[in-house]
Design a protein around this motif. Structure first.
Motif, PDB file in Angstrom:
ATOM      1  N   ALA A  69       0.903  -0.888  -0.119  1.00 12.40           N
ATOM      2  CA  ALA A  69      -0.013  -0.266  -0.044  1.00 12.40           C
ATOM      3  C   ALA A  69       0.384   1.560  -0.006  1.00 12.40           C
ATOM      4  CB  ALA A  69      -0.782  -0.112   1.137  1.00 12.40           C
ATOM      5  N   ARG A  70       1.464   1.407   0.225  1.00 11.47           N
ATOM      6  CA  ARG A  70       2.842   2.399   0.903  1.00 11.47           C
ATOM      7  C   ARG A  70       4.040   2.679  -0.980  1.00 11.47           C
ATOM      8  NH1 ARG A  70       4.902   0.269   5.654  1.00 11.47           N
ATOM      9  NH2 ARG A  70       6.348  -1.209   4.710  1.00 11.47           N
ATOM     10  N   ALA A  71       3.733   1.719  -1.465  1.00  9.30           N
ATOM     11  CA  ALA A  71       4.061   1.896  -3.101  1.00  9.30           C
ATOM     12  C   ALA A  71       3.304   2.056  -3.972  1.00  9.30           C
ATOM     13  CB  ALA A  71       4.766   0.203  -3.405  1.00  9.30           C
ATOM     14  N   ALA A  72       2.109   1.522  -3.521  1.00 10.69           N
ATOM     15  CA  ALA A  72       0.979   2.032  -3.739  1.00 10.69           C
ATOM     16  C   ALA A  72       0.843   3.021  -3.887  1.00 10.69           C
ATOM     17  CB  ALA A  72      -0.115   1.109  -3.562  1.00 10.69           C
TER      18      ALA A  72
ATOM     19  N   ARG B 286       2.456   6.068  -4.041  1.00  9.41           N
ATOM     20  CA  ARG B 286       3.340   7.056  -4.553  1.00  9.41           C
ATOM     21  C   ARG B 286       2.717   6.752  -6.841  1.00  9.41           C
ATOM     22  NH1 ARG B 286       7.996   5.650  -5.177  1.00  9.41           N
ATOM     23  NH2 ARG B 286       8.491   7.427  -5.982  1.00  9.41           N
ATOM     24  N   TRP B 287       1.915   5.752  -7.419  1.00 10.79           N
ATOM     25  CA  TRP B 287       1.055   5.702  -8.106  1.00 10.79           C
ATOM     26  C   TRP B 287       0.285   5.630  -8.543  1.00 10.79           C
ATOM     27  CZ3 TRP B 287       4.719   3.480 -12.134  1.00 10.79           C
ATOM     28  CH2 TRP B 287       5.708   2.865 -11.316  1.00 10.79           C
ATOM     29  N   ILE B 288      -0.837   6.495  -7.515  1.00 12.51           N
ATOM     30  CA  ILE B 288      -2.025   6.787  -7.836  1.00 12.51           C
ATOM     31  C   ILE B 288      -2.260   7.908  -8.842  1.00 12.51           C
ATOM     32  CG2 ILE B 288      -4.328   7.250  -6.769  1.00 12.51           C
ATOM     33  CD1 ILE B 288      -3.780   5.720  -5.233  1.00 12.51           C
ATOM     34  N   GLY B 289      -2.707   7.661  -9.666  1.00  9.18           N
ATOM     35  CA  GLY B 289      -3.306   9.222 -10.631  1.00  9.18           C
ATOM     36  C   GLY B 289      -1.953   9.515 -11.347  1.00  9.18           C
ATOM     37  N   TYR B 290      -0.906   8.464 -11.667  1.00 14.93           N
ATOM     38  CA  TYR B 290      -0.600   8.398 -12.917  1.00 14.93           C
ATOM     39  C   TYR B 290      -0.423   7.829 -13.781  1.00 14.93           C
ATOM     40  CZ  TYR B 290       3.085  11.536 -10.396  1.00 14.93           C
ATOM     41  OH  TYR B 290       4.019  12.366  -9.658  1.00 14.93           O
ATOM     42  N   GLU B 291       0.293   6.107 -14.717  1.00 18.39           N
ATOM     43  CA  GLU B 291       0.160   5.666 -15.497  1.00 18.39           C
ATOM     44  C   GLU B 291      -0.926   4.765 -15.326  1.00 18.39           C
ATOM     45  OE1 GLU B 291       4.196   6.525 -15.837  1.00 18.39           O
ATOM     46  OE2 GLU B 291       2.980   5.474 -13.909  1.00 18.39           O
ATOM     47  N   PRO B 292      -1.806   4.280 -16.723  1.00 19.50           N
ATOM     48  CA  PRO B 292      -2.632   3.777 -16.259  1.00 19.50           C
ATOM     49  C   PRO B 292      -2.913   1.989 -16.233  1.00 19.50           C
ATOM     50  CG  PRO B 292      -2.145   3.472 -19.414  1.00 19.50           C
ATOM     51  CD  PRO B 292      -1.494   4.725 -18.096  1.00 19.50           C
TER      52      PRO B 292
END
Length: 320
Positions: free
Chosen positions: A262-265, A267-273
């Motif tokens: 979840a910590r890693a995830a 950082r990705w929200i809102g970027y690549e599809p």
């Protein structure tokens, strides 16, 4: 010396010069890919999720990845609408989050995604009425108890796989999306699976893998449809995570804990599809694509047959 080198180059045949040019381009391309991988995994700053809205909605929030997402979103200062089927667990998670992040406002919604889904989704609509839900995490999902051939999948499991993984994700998104469209901002993270994307096939988990392939394509289409409306849609594609659903108790380098994922995830929200947030998973993804599909298929079948054998043995002991 430089003139000699240039003369040497000019004296080479055209095919040799073309090969040199292609080789240089390949090296440049590989270098750019590696640099981009390092940037997005370690250097790129996460988005400020509060800019999407002050509330986040998480399904399947009482256990595993969903519960860890709820804590991480509260840590970022978002209020929460958490959805689960067990009211006692919802209360427990709410109290734990408030104990750690006292300013967090929390709404709980009881929904059994294997039951009356229309009624459950209506309760979600009522809970978010007038609430600025900026982030949606469609995490709820179900897999096989253990690997099995398609003809061994009973009707209840078949119904749950399609209803929870496909219909549940679709209908919750349909309930939340209008508010995002109205505000012209929002982020949706649908939790997919490497079973559908990373490996060429997932034998003995056919319906699960197919349902997650739906989530991936559904997410990609919505990404294109709503990108210009200020709404970022993505499918997160993890490999194994230490969860009850995966029947893995201990985390490791390649198998993160739910908190680690979840910590890693976040950082990705809102970027690549489509993304694989836990960076060691992306290494395995790269390896899988280097090997012939037939090799990966054969390995995966042997691996899943071993899981099936263990599951059948466990079932037989329960009957004794």
């Amino acid at each position: 010396m430089e003139l000699c080198f240039m003369d040497h180059i000019k004296s080479q045949p055209l095919w040799f010069l073309l090969l040199m040019g292609l080789g240089s381009l390949s090296v440049l391309k590989c270098s750019l890919v590696v640099l981009m991988w390092v940037y997005v995994n370690f250097l790129r700053p996460p988005k400020n999720l509060k800019k999407y809205g002050s509330w986040a909605l998480v399904t399947g929030a009482t256990d595993g990845i969903g519960k860890s997402f709820a804590f991480q979103l509260a840590r970022k200062g978002l209020n929460l609408v958490i959805v689960g089927r067990n009211p006692d667990k919802l209360k427990e998670v709410s109290e734990s989050i408030r104990g750690k992040y006292g300013q967090t406002q929390i709404k709980t919604v009881v929904v059994d995604f294997s039951g009356d889904l229309s009624e459950g989704v209506e309760r979600i609509r009522e809970a978010i009425d007038g609430v600025e839900v900026g982030v949606l995490v469609n995490n709820v999902g179900v897999s096989y108890p253990y690997a099995r051939f398609f003809h061994e999948v009973d009707e209840k499991l078949l119904s749950d796989l399609i209803k929870i993984n496909v219909e549940g994700t679709t209908k919750v998104t349909q309930a939340v999306l209008p508010g995002m469209i109205k505000r012209k901002k929002g982020a949706i993270a649908n939790i997919g699976s490497g079973a559908a994307i990373v490996i060429p096939s997932d034998p003995l988990y056919a319906v699960y893998a197919a349902s997650k392939a739906y989530v991936d394509q559904f997410s990609r289409c919505l990404y294109v449809e709503y990108k210009k409306s200020g709404i970022d849609v993505q499918c997160q594609v993890p490999l194994y995570v230490a969860t009850k659903m995966a029947s893995i108790r201990r985390s490791s380098f390649f198998v993160p804990s739910t908190d680690g994922y979840a910590r890693a995830a976040m950082r990705w929200i809102g970027y690549e599809p489509r993304c694989t947030p836990h960076w060691p998973h992306s290494l395995l993804w790269g390896l899988a694509h280097l090997l012939p599909e037939s090799v990966v298929d054969a390995w995966r079948l042997r691996f899943c047959l071993a899981i099936r054998k263990k599951g059948q043995l466990k079932d037989s002991r329960k009957k004794e």
